[in-house]
Design a protein around this motif. Structure first.
Motif, PDB file in Angstrom:
ATOM      1  N   MET A  75       0.728  -1.199   0.061  1.00 39.17           N
ATOM      2  CA  MET A  75      -0.039   0.021   0.034  1.00 39.17           C
ATOM      3  C   MET A  75       0.797   1.156  -0.215  1.00 39.17           C
ATOM      4  SD  MET A  75      -1.313  -0.157   4.055  1.00 39.17           S
ATOM      5  CE  MET A  75      -0.170   0.140   5.294  1.00 39.17           C
ATOM      6  N   THR A  76       0.262   2.300  -0.405  1.00 40.72           N
ATOM      7  CA  THR A  76       0.829   3.627  -0.536  1.00 40.72           C
ATOM      8  C   THR A  76       0.656   4.174   0.519  1.00 40.72           C
ATOM      9  OG1 THR A  76       0.862   3.754  -3.060  1.00 40.72           O
ATOM     10  CG2 THR A  76       1.213   5.810  -1.859  1.00 40.72           C
ATOM     11  N   THR A  77       1.424   4.687   1.668  1.00 46.43           N
ATOM     12  CA  THR A  77       1.039   5.502   2.935  1.00 46.43           C
ATOM     13  C   THR A  77       1.425   7.010   2.668  1.00 46.43           C
ATOM     14  OG1 THR A  77       3.307   5.152   3.814  1.00 46.43           O
ATOM     15  CG2 THR A  77       1.386   3.574   4.222  1.00 46.43           C
ATOM     16  N   ASN A  78       1.276   7.796   3.685  1.00 52.86           N
ATOM     17  CA  ASN A  78       1.355   9.286   3.529  1.00 52.86           C
ATOM     18  C   ASN A  78       0.598   9.838   2.527  1.00 52.86           C
ATOM     19  OD1 ASN A  78       3.030   9.230   5.891  1.00 52.86           O
ATOM     20  ND2 ASN A  78       4.803   8.708   4.584  1.00 52.86           N
ATOM     21  N   VAL A  79      -0.653   9.434   2.246  1.00 51.06           N
ATOM     22  CA  VAL A  79      -1.325   9.789   1.150  1.00 51.06           C
ATOM     23  C   VAL A  79      -1.974  11.201   1.086  1.00 51.06           C
ATOM     24  CG1 VAL A  79      -3.503   9.175   0.145  1.00 51.06           C
ATOM     25  CG2 VAL A  79      -2.155   7.365   0.902  1.00 51.06           C
ATOM     26  N   GLU A  89      -9.906  22.409 -10.456  1.00 49.11           N
ATOM     27  CA  GLU A  89      -8.766  22.901 -11.099  1.00 49.11           C
ATOM     28  C   GLU A  89      -7.639  22.791  -9.923  1.00 49.11           C
ATOM     29  OE1 GLU A  89     -12.320  25.137 -13.258  1.00 49.11           O
ATOM     30  OE2 GLU A  89     -11.719  24.614 -11.006  1.00 49.11           O
ATOM     31  N   GLU A  90      -7.995  22.941  -8.780  1.00 48.80           N
ATOM     32  CA  GLU A  90      -7.245  22.760  -7.660  1.00 48.80           C
ATOM     33  C   GLU A  90      -6.673  21.207  -7.580  1.00 48.80           C
ATOM     34  OE1 GLU A  90      -8.001  25.612  -4.240  1.00 48.80           O
ATOM     35  OE2 GLU A  90      -9.916  24.755  -5.041  1.00 48.80           O
ATOM     36  N   VAL A  91      -7.565  20.349  -7.785  1.00 48.63           N
ATOM     37  CA  VAL A  91      -7.305  18.870  -7.606  1.00 48.63           C
ATOM     38  C   VAL A  91      -6.512  18.495  -8.798  1.00 48.63           C
ATOM     39  CG1 VAL A  91      -8.490  16.594  -7.948  1.00 48.63           C
ATOM     40  CG2 VAL A  91      -9.422  18.261  -6.409  1.00 48.63           C
ATOM     41  N   ALA A  92      -6.914  19.023 -10.125  1.00 52.50           N
ATOM     42  CA  ALA A  92      -5.956  18.775 -11.186  1.00 52.50           C
ATOM     43  C   ALA A  92      -4.485  19.082 -10.880  1.00 52.50           C
ATOM     44  CB  ALA A  92      -6.584  19.409 -12.303  1.00 52.50           C
ATOM     45  N   ALA A  93      -4.298  20.304 -10.396  1.00 49.24           N
ATOM     46  CA  ALA A  93      -2.880  20.780 -10.075  1.00 49.24           C
ATOM     47  C   ALA A  93      -2.259  20.043  -8.956  1.00 49.24           C
ATOM     48  CB  ALA A  93      -3.240  22.182  -9.620  1.00 49.24           C
ATOM     49  N   MET A  94      -3.068  19.581  -8.000  1.00 49.48           N
ATOM     50  CA  MET A  94      -2.515  18.525  -7.099  1.00 49.48           C
ATOM     51  C   MET A  94      -2.094  17.159  -7.596  1.00 49.48           C
ATOM     52  SD  MET A  94      -4.866  18.919  -3.764  1.00 49.48           S
ATOM     53  CE  MET A  94      -4.289  17.865  -2.637  1.00 49.48           C
ATOM     54  N   MET A  95      -2.793  16.775  -8.294  1.00 53.09           N
ATOM     55  CA  MET A  95      -2.489  15.382  -9.123  1.00 53.09           C
ATOM     56  C   MET A  95      -1.157  15.513  -9.807  1.00 53.09           C
ATOM     57  SD  MET A  95      -5.974  13.609 -10.111  1.00 53.09           S
ATOM     58  CE  MET A  95      -7.071  12.677  -8.599  1.00 53.09           C
ATOM     59  N   THR A  96      -1.492  16.630 -10.695  1.00 54.49           N
ATOM     60  CA  THR A  96      -0.051  16.919 -11.810  1.00 54.49           C
ATOM     61  C   THR A  96       1.167  16.927 -10.594  1.00 54.49           C
ATOM     62  OG1 THR A  96      -1.369  17.732 -13.295  1.00 54.49           O
ATOM     63  CG2 THR A  96       1.105  18.281 -13.472  1.00 54.49           C
ATOM     64  N   SER A  97       1.094  17.967  -9.757  1.00 48.23           N
ATOM     65  CA  SER A  97       2.152  18.288  -8.748  1.00 48.23           C
ATOM     66  C   SER A  97       2.718  17.045  -8.402  1.00 48.23           C
ATOM     67  CB  SER A  97       1.870  19.500  -7.701  1.00 48.23           C
ATOM     68  OG  SER A  97       2.784  19.523  -6.827  1.00 48.23           O
ATOM     69  N   TYR A  98       2.037  15.952  -7.607  1.00 49.14           N
ATOM     70  CA  TYR A  98       2.264  14.888  -7.061  1.00 49.14           C
ATOM     71  C   TYR A  98       2.536  13.917  -7.635  1.00 49.14           C
ATOM     72  CZ  TYR A  98       0.722  17.800  -2.727  1.00 49.14           C
ATOM     73  OH  TYR A  98       0.745  18.589  -1.637  1.00 49.14           O
ATOM     74  N   GLY A  99       2.253  13.955  -9.020  1.00 48.36           N
ATOM     75  CA  GLY A  99       2.347  12.846  -9.740  1.00 48.36           C
ATOM     76  C   GLY A  99       1.533  11.545  -9.331  1.00 48.36           C
ATOM     77  N   ILE A 100       0.125  11.900  -8.871  1.00 46.51           N
ATOM     78  CA  ILE A 100      -0.716  10.826  -8.596  1.00 46.51           C
ATOM     79  C   ILE A 100      -2.208  10.755  -8.988  1.00 46.51           C
ATOM     80  CG2 ILE A 100      -0.056  10.934  -6.316  1.00 46.51           C
ATOM     81  CD1 ILE A 100      -1.965  12.596  -5.376  1.00 46.51           C
ATOM     82  N   MET A 113     -13.703   9.316  -2.983  1.00 44.00           N
ATOM     83  CA  MET A 113     -12.347   9.354  -3.832  1.00 44.00           C
ATOM     84  C   MET A 113     -12.651   9.983  -5.093  1.00 44.00           C
ATOM     85  SD  MET A 113      -9.317   7.542  -3.979  1.00 44.00           S
ATOM     86  CE  MET A 113      -9.492   5.890  -2.957  1.00 44.00           C
ATOM     87  N   ILE A 114     -11.526  10.729  -5.370  1.00 47.38           N
ATOM     88  CA  ILE A 114     -11.431  11.516  -6.821  1.00 47.38           C
ATOM     89  C   ILE A 114     -10.356  10.935  -7.609  1.00 47.38           C
ATOM     90  CG2 ILE A 114     -10.475  13.652  -5.903  1.00 47.38           C
ATOM     91  CD1 ILE A 114     -12.763  14.945  -7.815  1.00 47.38           C
ATOM     92  N   SER A 115     -10.596  10.523  -8.749  1.00 48.59           N
ATOM     93  CA  SER A 115      -9.385   9.910  -9.553  1.00 48.59           C
ATOM     94  C   SER A 115      -9.301  10.702 -10.736  1.00 48.59           C
ATOM     95  CB  SER A 115      -9.819   8.600 -10.118  1.00 48.59           C
ATOM     96  OG  SER A 115     -10.879   8.757 -10.984  1.00 48.59           O
ATOM     97  N   SER A 116      -7.802  10.564 -11.439  1.00 45.00           N
ATOM     98  CA  SER A 116      -7.829  11.253 -12.404  1.00 45.00           C
ATOM     99  C   SER A 116      -8.670  10.994 -13.670  1.00 45.00           C
ATOM    100  CB  SER A 116      -6.004  10.865 -12.886  1.00 45.00           C
ATOM    101  OG  SER A 116      -6.216   9.402 -13.360  1.00 45.00           O
ATOM    102  N   THR A 117      -9.405   9.849 -13.574  1.00 42.96           N
ATOM    103  CA  THR A 117     -10.364   9.579 -14.483  1.00 42.96           C
ATOM    104  C   THR A 117     -11.621  10.588 -14.399  1.00 42.96           C
ATOM    105  OG1 THR A 117      -9.911   7.264 -14.641  1.00 42.96           O
ATOM    106  CG2 THR A 117     -12.069   7.934 -15.496  1.00 42.96           C
ATOM    107  N   ASP A 118     -11.908  10.926 -13.050  1.00 47.85           N
ATOM    108  CA  ASP A 118     -12.858  11.930 -12.621  1.00 47.85           C
ATOM    109  C   ASP A 118     -12.630  13.280 -13.426  1.00 47.85           C
ATOM    110  OD1 ASP A 118     -14.482  10.164 -11.309  1.00 47.85           O
ATOM    111  OD2 ASP A 118     -13.235  10.365  -9.584  1.00 47.85           O
ATOM    112  N   VAL A 119     -11.220  13.573 -13.164  1.00 47.82           N
ATOM    113  CA  VAL A 119     -10.843  15.132 -13.449  1.00 47.82           C
ATOM    114  C   VAL A 119     -10.734  15.225 -15.068  1.00 47.82           C
ATOM    115  CG1 VAL A 119      -8.666  16.538 -13.715  1.00 47.82           C
ATOM    116  CG2 VAL A 119      -9.314  15.106 -11.451  1.00 47.82           C
ATOM    117  N   MET A 120     -10.371  14.001 -15.737  1.00 45.96           N
ATOM    118  CA  MET A 120     -10.460  14.377 -17.344  1.00 45.96           C
ATOM    119  C   MET A 120     -11.937  14.286 -17.787  1.00 45.96           C
ATOM    120  SD  MET A 120      -7.532  14.349 -18.142  1.00 45.96           S
ATOM    121  CE  MET A 120      -7.830  14.330 -20.165  1.00 45.96           C
TER     122      MET A 120
END
Length: 124
Positions: A75-79, A89-100, A113-120
């Motif tokens: 599992m991935t910790t420190n999520v 727009e803020e979520v898209a920037a976070m995902m890009t910045s953190y590479g998640i 949960m929000i995913s990159s698919t939701d953002v797209m």
């Protein structure tokens, strides 16, 4: 929606939140993701953690004996998390910045949960 409408995480996030225990097997996690047609599960643990399809693929590709691995092993910790009132727009920037690709949504407790698919889907 008009261009002046501000869409928030609350408007787009997936609910109900799908969870799994840290003691579950990798196979159980993969089966649950397949059955629910999702690519990440929140792990019922503190600190916050998730297991994604990428974590499962990495475990398989690394040659580890997945029959002996539990969710806690990969599992991935420190999520990073999002709150329901963040704008997309803020979520898209976070995902890009953190590479998640996934952000659990937290409002005191996990709420979605929000995913990159939701953002797209929102951006298209």
């Amino acid at each position: 929606m008009g261009s002046t409408d501000k869409v928030t995480v609350r408007d787009v996030m997936s609910t109900p939140l799908e969870t799994i225990s840290k003691g579950a097997t990798i196979r159980e996690a993969a089966q649950q993701m397949r059955e629910k047609d999702i690519s990440a599960l929140v792990v019922e643990t503190t600190p916050r953690a998730i297991i994604s399809s990428t974590d499962v693929l990495d475990a398989v590709a690394s040659g580890r004996d997945i029959s002996k691995l539990t969710v806690a092993d990969v599992m991935t910790t420190n999520v990073e998390t999002a709150t329901p009132n963040l704008y997309m727009e803020e979520v898209a920037a976070m995902m890009t910045s953190y590479g998640i690709k996934h952000l659990p949504v937290v409002d005191g407790d996990y709420v979605g949960m929000i995913s990159s698919t939701d953002v797209m889907a929102y951006l298209s």
